[in-house]
Design an enzyme around this catalytic site. Structure first.
Site, short mmCIF file in Angstrom:
data_model
loop_
_atom_site.label_atom_id
_atom_site.label_comp_id
_atom_site.label_asym_id
_atom_site.label_seq_id
_atom_site.Cartn_x
_atom_site.Cartn_y
_atom_site.Cartn_z
CB CYS A 396 -0.90 -0.02 1.24
SG CYS A 396 -1.59 1.58 1.64
CB CYS A 399 1.28 1.13 4.38
SG CYS A 399 -0.44 0.64 4.63
#
Ligand code: SF4
Length: 476
Positions: A396, A399
């Site tokens: 991600c 993230c």
């Protein structure tokens, strides 16, 4: 693409002031004023000072380039700076970048560059890779505005590229702001996996150490950046690049998603038109281009392409042709593509390293929680210590975008009695995380107080250290 005559017209309108008159003006420059600086374009002896007042005017800004956000203001001066930042944020909130992108869709690269530099002044910089994106520097020069250029020196570039950097600095009389990878991280990677691990387990890990993290540090000192991405470069990942967008992956100096604007002035330009422009303007080019290289990156990961081959076929040629992003523009990859990169093909995610998606938040200060560990944490009503836990997926981009601040936070909290953990919540764990841990999207950050059964979800998208600390201090 702007015509050469339109471009020369834009220069001549600035060339009416004599060199001597300009000298006195330049000496008094205190702000990025287009009406003064362009006049130096035709005055070679002044050109260096025209491009570099960025460093001379605001030396502190250079230091801010990699510095974390400041804590609460301690002096009136700091309070004023913070107030200015708040006003700026309010102004920024009014800009609809989707709408601006449609308004500029048919604008020339020169117009788009001019708009970007005008809007962001010293808080924007051009990302220069050492390839044909030198066109960006030429467009910036043609606007007559001061501009900054930065580049990532991965340590693995071709000798020709280093010589090209030098030629560009001399041609434009600028200093490129080089960013280097963290020596300790490079050392750990090379000592554990060798110099060519990317041929065996994918380029993401090496790119993350040598490119993405240095880039992230650079961008934390900016409010906007300019890239040379074009739609025709990669059919799989760059087909929908707007001329301007809120950066989907990285944070700017104000912190949080949405704090960085990404300008792509040549997104609609085809490669052949870039080359026509470079030839017309007699701009220096990387000598690798004459050896068949089109897209140029690091030496071990770039090779020439044959006539008729797509330019991206010369990059990471041993990998899936649709996902050839090094992480610098990972926001281009659609979610489902990214998920494919992060799972092992049957929907279950491995813990540390899967198909080119190495794990993140890897530091001793962060506890890697297993599924039983998370279930235990949920069950306890009286914990020995409070916990902060991020639910994440290593593929991600958001993230990845908070990795540096979360690691820094964990290290800051290491002696305070507050535990910091991570739980990989994609793949098989996702339904559990959605049902039991309030997972909506990645990353989700939870605080487990000492005496409470339910975790409290962090409600903000500001993921810098100070914001996360304020959240913890309000609840502990
Ligand atoms: Fe490493 Fe290749 Fe990425 Fe360069 S392009 S950082 S050598 S994997």
């Amino acid at each position: 693409m702007a015509s050469a005559s339109a471009i020369s017209g834009s220069i001549s309108s600035h060339s009416l002031i004599s060199c001597d008159a300009r000298a006195s003006l330049i000496g008094s420059v205190r702000h990025l004023e287009a009406s003064i600086v362009p006049s130096t374009l035709n005055c070679p002896s002044r050109r260096r000072s025209a491009v570099k007042p960025l460093h001379a005017v605001e030396p502190a800004r250079r230091n801010d380039f990699v510095a974390p956000l400041a804590a609460a203001p301690a002096t009136i001066a700091e309070a004023v700076v913070e107030e200015k930042g708040r006003v700026r944020e309010e102004e920024e909130e009014k800009v609809d970048y989707d709408q601006l992108a449609s308004e500029l869709e048919n604008a020339s690269p020169l117009e788009i560059m001019d708009k970007a530099l005008e809007k962001f002044g010293n808080d924007i910089a051009i990302a220069f890779s050492g390839a044909e994106d030198v066109a960006l520097i030429e467009y910036a020069r043609l606007t007559g505005r001061p501009f900054r250029v930065f580049s990532l020196d991965t340590g693995r570039l071709n000798p020709e590229t280093y010589r090209f950097f030098d030629a560009v600095e001399k041609h434009y009389d600028i200093h490129i702001e080089y960013m280097f990878p963290d020596a300790v991280e490079v050392q750990a990677l090379v000592r554990s996996k060798g110099l060519f691990s990317f041929y065996e387990d994918g380029h993401q890990e090496c790119c993350r150490v040598r490119k993405v993290r240095p880039l992230r540090r650079s961008l934390k000192g900016l409010r906007a950046w300019v890239t040379g991405q074009r739609k025709d470069q990669s059919p799989g990942t760059r087909a929908h690049i707007p001329v301007v967008q809120v950066d989907p992956s990285f944070e700017g100096m104000d912190g949080g998603i949405g704090s960085l604007i990404k300008w792509n002035p040549v997104s609609n330009v085809e490669g052949k038109d870039i080359w026509n422009f470079l030839r017309t303007m007699d701009v220096p080019v990387n000598s690798l281009h004459s050896q068949g290289y089109v897209s140029i990156g690091c030496e071990p990961c770039t090779r020439p392409v044959l006539p008729g081959q797509h330019e991206r076929e010369g990059r990471w040629w041993w990998e899936d042709s649709k996902a050839k992003e090094c992480g610098l523009h990972k926001g281009n990859i659609a979610q489902e593509e990214a998920q494919k990169l992060g799972t092992n093909g049957n929907g279950s995610a491995a813990v540390n390293h899967v198909n080119g998606a190495p794990d993140i938040f890897e530091t001793q200060a962060i506890v890697n929680l297993s599924r039983p560990g998370m279930e235990n944490l949920l069950r306890l009503e009286n914990r020995r210590e409070p916990w902060l836990v991020v639910l994440y997926a290593p593929w991600c981009p958001f993230c990845q975008g908070m990795e540096a601040s979360y690691v820094e936070l964990a290290e800051k909290l290491s002696d305070t009695g507050i535990k910091v953990g991570k739980f990989r919540a994609d793949g098989d764990h996702k339904p559990f995380a959605q049902q039991q841990l309030q997972l909506g999207s990645f990353p989700t950050i939870l605080f487990f107080p000492k005496h409470a059964s339910r975790p409290i979800k962090y409600p903000s998208e500001r993921r810098d250290v100070d914001s996360l600390l304020a959240f913890i201090n309000a609840l502990r």
